[in-house]
Design an enzyme around this catalytic site. Structure first.
Site, PDB file in Angstrom:
ATOM      1  N   THR A 162      -4.103   2.493   3.628  1.00  0.00           N
ATOM      2  CA  THR A 162      -3.674   1.652   4.741  1.00  0.00           C
ATOM      3  C   THR A 162      -2.512   2.261   5.502  1.00  0.00           C
ATOM      4  O   THR A 162      -2.060   3.369   5.216  1.00  0.00           O
ATOM      5  CB  THR A 162      -3.340   0.239   4.237  1.00  0.00           C
ATOM      6  OG1 THR A 162      -3.274  -0.640   5.354  1.00  0.00           O
ATOM      7  CG2 THR A 162      -2.015   0.213   3.476  1.00  0.00           C
ATOM      8  N   VAL A 217      -6.801  -3.386   1.036  1.00  0.00           N
ATOM      9  CA  VAL A 217      -7.328  -2.056   1.325  1.00  0.00           C
ATOM     10  C   VAL A 217      -7.577  -1.913   2.822  1.00  0.00           C
ATOM     11  O   VAL A 217      -8.144  -2.807   3.459  1.00  0.00           O
ATOM     12  CB  VAL A 217      -8.626  -1.786   0.525  1.00  0.00           C
ATOM     13  CG1 VAL A 217      -9.694  -2.813   0.821  1.00  0.00           C
ATOM     14  CG2 VAL A 217      -9.162  -0.387   0.791  1.00  0.00           C
ATOM     15  N   SER A 218      -7.098  -0.822   3.405  1.00  0.00           N
ATOM     16  CA  SER A 218      -7.311  -0.491   4.811  1.00  0.00           C
ATOM     17  C   SER A 218      -6.793  -1.620   5.723  1.00  0.00           C
ATOM     18  O   SER A 218      -5.598  -1.947   5.683  1.00  0.00           O
ATOM     19  CB  SER A 218      -8.802  -0.209   5.042  1.00  0.00           C
ATOM     20  OG  SER A 218      -9.013   0.381   6.299  1.00  0.00           O
ATOM     21  N   TRP A 219      -7.650  -2.231   6.518  1.00  0.00           N
ATOM     22  CA  TRP A 219      -7.250  -3.377   7.359  1.00  0.00           C
ATOM     23  C   TRP A 219      -6.611  -4.457   6.497  1.00  0.00           C
ATOM     24  O   TRP A 219      -5.599  -5.058   6.883  1.00  0.00           O
ATOM     25  CB  TRP A 219      -8.486  -3.918   8.077  1.00  0.00           C
ATOM     26  CG  TRP A 219      -8.263  -4.978   9.092  1.00  0.00           C
ATOM     27  CD1 TRP A 219      -8.126  -4.817  10.446  1.00  0.00           C
ATOM     28  CD2 TRP A 219      -8.181  -6.394   8.864  1.00  0.00           C
ATOM     29  NE1 TRP A 219      -7.961  -6.036  11.065  1.00  0.00           N
ATOM     30  CE2 TRP A 219      -7.992  -7.025  10.117  1.00  0.00           C
ATOM     31  CE3 TRP A 219      -8.242  -7.197   7.734  1.00  0.00           C
ATOM     32  CZ2 TRP A 219      -7.870  -8.404  10.271  1.00  0.00           C
ATOM     33  CZ3 TRP A 219      -8.113  -8.570   7.861  1.00  0.00           C
ATOM     34  CH2 TRP A 219      -7.930  -9.166   9.114  1.00  0.00           C
TER      35      TRP A 219
END
Length: 283
Positions: A138, A112-114
């Protein structure tokens, strides 16, 4: 006990939940906190910038039939801060070492994301380790379409991990979606963030990692069956980034969460996690 295991803290969440086990392992010069729960097909969880493994609780609750593996990257949660900044590729090697320690040769991966950028790097450079791939909220890293100026300004420092009042103030602007519409639902999630904040050096090491990484040139090399999930109201990572990834990654599936913000995986877990589980269970 093998010499690389420094500490082990087994604990049962409740009588109806599988055992949650936390341990400290040594991989190279890094001391990493690892947490596993459940029995079943392994799924490696990769958290967003500054986050810790406690933040995965909404997902764990809805995936009782899988072995879920999470770890704190150096400088976050309970993992020791690295004295030198780590690249995404170096962090991907830590992820591989965690799986090897657990004697897992291949796992599905949810980033998730980073952590979604880290998941891509893992799939590109360690393809034999990655089964199915889920990329949530992301982008490709360097070269992606940036978020709103106000969200990026908040993201520039880890202050939200240190101050509850500041977190409450900026969460709607930073995360959007349900948290923008119903700020009160974020209260339960906020506790995990504030209990184990990242170190300053650890946080900026993660900023350095994503600022120096782009999966654009090699995303076409990802062979894992891939599900990309994004919210349409994400101030931090606009949904256009997921559409770019879908075009780059062969046969990737894109799912839009209408009105979802950056944290839809957690604030709308009841509707999103079953869809992810269905993708993982496909032949």
């Amino acid at each position: 006990m093998p010499p690389w295991i420094q500490h082990r803290e087994p604990m049962s969440i409740n009588d109806e939940r599988p055992l949650l086990e936390t341990e400290q392992i040594q991989t190279g010069r890094h001391r990493i906190r690892v947490q596993t729960t459940g029995v079943g097909p392994p799924l490696l969880l990769l958290m967003g910038i500054g986050g810790n493994l406690e933040m995965w609780e909404p997902v764990r609750r809805l995936m009782p039939d899988r072995q879920l593996i999470a770890f704190d990257v150096p400088g976050t949660g309970g993992s020791k801060t690295s004295l030198t900044p780590l690249t995404m590729r170096a962090t991907a090697k830590i992820a591989v070492a965690v799986l090897r320690h657990l004697q897992i040769e291949r796992a599905d991966v949810l980033g998730v994301s980073w952590g979604g950028v880290l998941a891509q790097v893992l799939a590109i450079h360690h393809p034999k380790v990655v089964g199915r791939l889920i990329l949530a909220s992301t982008s490709c890293g360097l070269g992606s379409v940036p978020g709103t100026p106000s969200a990026l300004w908040i993201l520039a420092t880890p202050r939200r991990y240190y101050s509850r009042s500041y977190l409450d103030k900026v969460a709607p602007t930073l995360y959007g979606g349900e948290i923008r519409r119903h700020p009160e639902i974020f209260r339960k999630q906020a506790g995990a963030r504030l209990t184990r904040p990242p170190s300053l050096l650890g946080y900026f090491s993660q900023v350095y990692a994503i600022a120096t990484t782009s999966t654009l040139p090699l995303a076409r090399c990802i062979k894992s069956p891939t599900l990309i999930v994004t919210g349409t109201d994400d101030p931090m990572v606009p949904s256009v980034n997921s559409k770019i990834l879908q075009r780059l990654i062969p046969n990737a599936i894109l799912h839009l969460v209408e009105g979802g913000g950056h944290l839809f995986l957690f604030d709308s877990a009841e509707s999103v996690v079953p869809m992810i589980s269905e993708f993982l269970d496909r032949e």
